[in-house]
Every structure is written in C-alpha cells, then in structure tokens.
Design a protein around this motif. Sequence first.
Motif, PDB file in Angstrom:
ATOM      1  N   PRO A  48       0.833  -1.194   0.000  1.00  0.00           N
ATOM      2  CA  PRO A  48       0.000   0.000   0.000  1.00  0.00           C
ATOM      3  C   PRO A  48       0.879   1.259   0.000  1.00  0.00           C
ATOM      4  CG  PRO A  48      -0.723  -1.537   1.712  1.00  0.00           C
ATOM      5  CD  PRO A  48       0.542  -2.093   1.138  1.00  0.00           C
ATOM      6  N   HIS A  49       0.428   2.293  -0.662  1.00  0.00           N
ATOM      7  CA  HIS A  49       1.133   3.577  -0.768  1.00  0.00           C
ATOM      8  C   HIS A  49       2.504   3.411  -1.415  1.00  0.00           C
ATOM      9  CE1 HIS A  49      -2.050   4.839   1.885  1.00  0.00           C
ATOM     10  NE2 HIS A  49      -1.651   4.011   2.828  1.00  0.00           N
ATOM     11  N   ARG A  50       2.695   2.347  -2.167  1.00  0.00           N
ATOM     12  CA  ARG A  50       3.965   2.103  -2.872  1.00  0.00           C
ATOM     13  C   ARG A  50       5.162   2.183  -1.912  1.00  0.00           C
ATOM     14  NH1 ARG A  50       4.758   4.598  -8.412  1.00  0.00           N
ATOM     15  NH2 ARG A  50       5.051   6.579  -7.348  1.00  0.00           N
ATOM     16  N   ALA A  51       4.974   1.683  -0.689  1.00  0.00           N
ATOM     17  CA  ALA A  51       6.035   1.747   0.320  1.00  0.00           C
ATOM     18  C   ALA A  51       7.250   0.941  -0.131  1.00  0.00           C
ATOM     19  CB  ALA A  51       5.516   1.217   1.650  1.00  0.00           C
ATOM     20  N   VAL A  52       8.455   1.443   0.189  1.00  0.00           N
ATOM     21  CA  VAL A  52       9.686   0.736  -0.179  1.00  0.00           C
ATOM     22  C   VAL A  52      10.634   0.539   1.006  1.00  0.00           C
ATOM     23  CG1 VAL A  52       9.701   1.371  -2.636  1.00  0.00           C
ATOM     24  CG2 VAL A  52      10.702   2.934  -0.943  1.00  0.00           C
ATOM     25  N   ASP A  53      10.306   1.118   2.169  1.00  0.00           N
ATOM     26  CA  ASP A  53      11.243   1.028   3.289  1.00  0.00           C
ATOM     27  C   ASP A  53      10.551   0.488   4.534  1.00  0.00           C
ATOM     28  OD1 ASP A  53       9.600   3.207   3.662  1.00  0.00           O
ATOM     29  OD2 ASP A  53      11.169   4.501   4.461  1.00  0.00           O
ATOM     30  N   ASP A  54      11.374   0.089   5.504  1.00  0.00           N
ATOM     31  CA  ASP A  54      10.842  -0.377   6.783  1.00  0.00           C
ATOM     32  C   ASP A  54      11.933  -0.254   7.840  1.00  0.00           C
ATOM     33  OD1 ASP A  54       9.090  -1.580   8.683  1.00  0.00           O
ATOM     34  OD2 ASP A  54       8.156  -2.709   7.043  1.00  0.00           O
ATOM     35  N   THR A  55      11.549  -0.525   9.104  1.00  0.00           N
ATOM     36  CA  THR A  55      12.499  -0.349  10.206  1.00  0.00           C
ATOM     37  C   THR A  55      13.540  -1.478  10.194  1.00  0.00           C
ATOM     38  OG1 THR A  55      10.941  -1.541  11.593  1.00  0.00           O
ATOM     39  CG2 THR A  55      10.868   0.851  11.687  1.00  0.00           C
ATOM     40  N   PRO A  56      14.742  -1.192  10.669  1.00  0.00           N
ATOM     41  CA  PRO A  56      15.806  -2.215  10.616  1.00  0.00           C
ATOM     42  C   PRO A  56      15.599  -3.338  11.630  1.00  0.00           C
ATOM     43  CG  PRO A  56      16.625  -0.155  11.598  1.00  0.00           C
ATOM     44  CD  PRO A  56      15.215   0.107  11.180  1.00  0.00           C
ATOM     45  N   TYR A  57      15.753  -4.582  11.198  1.00  0.00           N
ATOM     46  CA  TYR A  57      15.814  -5.707  12.133  1.00  0.00           C
ATOM     47  C   TYR A  57      17.010  -5.508  13.050  1.00  0.00           C
ATOM     48  CZ  TYR A  57      12.347  -8.699   9.849  1.00  0.00           C
ATOM     49  OH  TYR A  57      11.185  -9.228   9.369  1.00  0.00           O
ATOM     50  N   GLY A  60      17.852   0.137  15.857  1.00  0.00           N
ATOM     51  CA  GLY A  60      18.710   1.190  15.317  1.00  0.00           C
ATOM     52  C   GLY A  60      17.885   2.265  14.663  1.00  0.00           C
ATOM     53  N   ALA A  61      18.571   3.355  14.336  1.00  0.00           N
ATOM     54  CA  ALA A  61      17.875   4.526  13.807  1.00  0.00           C
ATOM     55  C   ALA A  61      17.541   4.346  12.334  1.00  0.00           C
ATOM     56  CB  ALA A  61      18.761   5.753  13.985  1.00  0.00           C
ATOM     57  N   GLY A  62      16.538   5.081  11.873  1.00  0.00           N
ATOM     58  CA  GLY A  62      16.279   5.220  10.448  1.00  0.00           C
ATOM     59  C   GLY A  62      15.566   4.053   9.818  1.00  0.00           C
ATOM     60  N   MET A  63      15.458   4.103   8.503  1.00  0.00           N
ATOM     61  CA  MET A  63      14.727   3.112   7.731  1.00  0.00           C
ATOM     62  C   MET A  63      15.664   2.446   6.736  1.00  0.00           C
ATOM     63  SD  MET A  63      11.673   3.367   8.928  1.00  0.00           S
ATOM     64  CE  MET A  63      10.266   3.032   7.884  1.00  0.00           C
ATOM     65  N   VAL A  64      15.309   1.190   6.387  1.00  0.00           N
ATOM     66  CA  VAL A  64      16.107   0.424   5.433  1.00  0.00           C
ATOM     67  C   VAL A  64      15.216   0.099   4.233  1.00  0.00           C
ATOM     68  CG1 VAL A  64      17.326  -1.769   5.078  1.00  0.00           C
ATOM     69  CG2 VAL A  64      17.564  -0.548   7.255  1.00  0.00           C
ATOM     70  N   LEU A  65      15.768   0.161   3.041  1.00  0.00           N
ATOM     71  CA  LEU A  65      14.983  -0.171   1.843  1.00  0.00           C
ATOM     72  C   LEU A  65      14.770  -1.680   1.756  1.00  0.00           C
ATOM     73  CD1 LEU A  65      16.624   2.429  -0.522  1.00  0.00           C
ATOM     74  CD2 LEU A  65      14.207   2.379   0.145  1.00  0.00           C
ATOM     75  N   ARG A  66      13.507  -2.074   1.606  1.00  0.00           N
ATOM     76  CA  ARG A  66      13.125  -3.494   1.566  1.00  0.00           C
ATOM     77  C   ARG A  66      13.638  -4.165   0.299  1.00  0.00           C
ATOM     78  NH1 ARG A  66       7.745  -4.631   4.427  1.00  0.00           N
ATOM     79  NH2 ARG A  66       7.686  -6.321   2.919  1.00  0.00           N
TER      80      ARG A  66
END
Length: 230
Positions: A48-57, A60-66
């Motif tokens: 949904p919403h063309r999401a491409v990122d998510d929280t890191p396993y 840690g800070a920031g988002m990681v590209l899936r």
Amino acid sequence: LPRKEFAIISVFPEIFASFLATSLIKRAILGDKIAIKTFNLRDYSTLPHRAVDDTPYGGGAGMVLRPEPWGNAITAVKKESPNGRVVFLSPSGFPLTQRRLGEMAIMEEPLILLCGRYEGIDQRVIDLFVDEEISIGDYVTMGGEVPAMVLLEGVIRLIPGVLRNAESLTEESFITPMLEAPKYTKPPVYNGKAVPPVLLSGNHEEIAQFRKVESDRLTFIRRPDLYSDG
Ligand code: SAM
C-alpha cells in the motif's frame, strides 16, 4: 561503436532530469553514444502507498529499503539488458578510481546503477543481485543519486567521441598520475595578478617544464600517496 547503455534505479529519479538534459551528457545521448533510462523504485513496490522502506531488524535509527522492490526492479531491467552489470553505490564499496572508470567506459555490458537512500538497502539485495559495490569516497551523502552521477560523468567522458578534444584525457590528473598544473586564460592581468610570464612566452619546452614542476610541487605537497600508487 555500439552505444553504451545505463539504467538507474532510485527512489528519486527526478533528480536526474536536468543532469541528463545538459551539456555533454545531453549531446552524448542525442548523438546516440549513450542511452540512459531511470526507474522509480516505488513503481516496483506491491505494498500500500507504494512503500519501499521499513524499520531495521535488530533495531537502530532510520529506515532500510526493503528487498522486494529492488528484486522486482532489477529483474525488470535485466529482462531488457540480460548482460547488465549491477553496481550498487555504497559508502562500504570499493573506492572508485580513474582506472576503474576507464575499464567501465570500454566494457560492453550495460551498467545498472542502484541508488540507496535512508540507512541503505537490505543486504540480501546485495548478496543476490549486485556484481560490484562502489564508493565515491570516505564520506556519506544522503543518497546514491549524486554518487551515481559522479560515476556516470567519470565514465561517459571517457567513451570515444564524447569529448571533442580527446587530448585532454591523456594529460589530466590521475592518468599521469600527478595533479595537474594550474591553468590560466584571458585576461593577462586580473585584480593585479599576472599570468606566469612563461605561459605567454610561446616557448613550448619551457611551458612543458613549468607545468611539470608545478604538477610535481602540488602532488608532493597534497598527494604524496600518488607516487607510491603508480
Ligand atoms: N548508513 C549507511 C552507511 O553508513 O553505510 C549510509 C546510508 S547513506 C545516508 C544512503 C545511501 O547513499 C547509501 O545507501 C548509498 O547508496 C549512498 N551513498 C552515501 N555515501 C556514499 C558514498 N561515499 N559512495 C557511494 N554511495 C554513497
């Protein structure tokens, strides 16, 4: 000569619009020396919403590209360019060198450039799809788009027929492999500073000698490491 092909995958492909429409890159495209296509990573998201990122396993800070949109995008690009070489721009990559740019310029395979953003991309993309990881230097930019432009400008100017004056390729910094001597153009005096008289002398031997000395001086002071890399 066959034209050299490039594909760029990015979350912000619009960054490349003026880059591709200006000066030597534009002329190389119009002259069919190169072809460059950009791809929006979001077009390959199925979320949904063309999401491409998510929280890191692991936290840690920031988002990681899936990984899925990258896999989908790279697979789609490779359908058109099966022999494409996948290059990920990354601060953890091998340092980019003039030598590597030269090799890339004569390589037949299309280059598929992956531009990271945020905290970077899921490692499985690198393990599964990436042939080469390249860093443009020991510093961190916000995304891989500017690093990709650095690589593109470095490669494209070495493609035969792109520069009108091919002589500038053999004399410049990092081929010799020294730093280049300072350059001057008109006027002969600017704000009280005159051009070194030898450059106006017409004596080609003395001019070459002046440039050699200046080039040596700069290299010795700023980049003594270049002497040992030769
Ligand atoms: N957390 C990451 C790290 O320390 O490696 C930094 C991510 S950076 C903010 C986002 C993206 O910019 C990276 O995935 C990469 O594509 C690009 N990037 C940043 N610095 C770079 C460099 N020196 N060379 C090539 N790409 C770079």
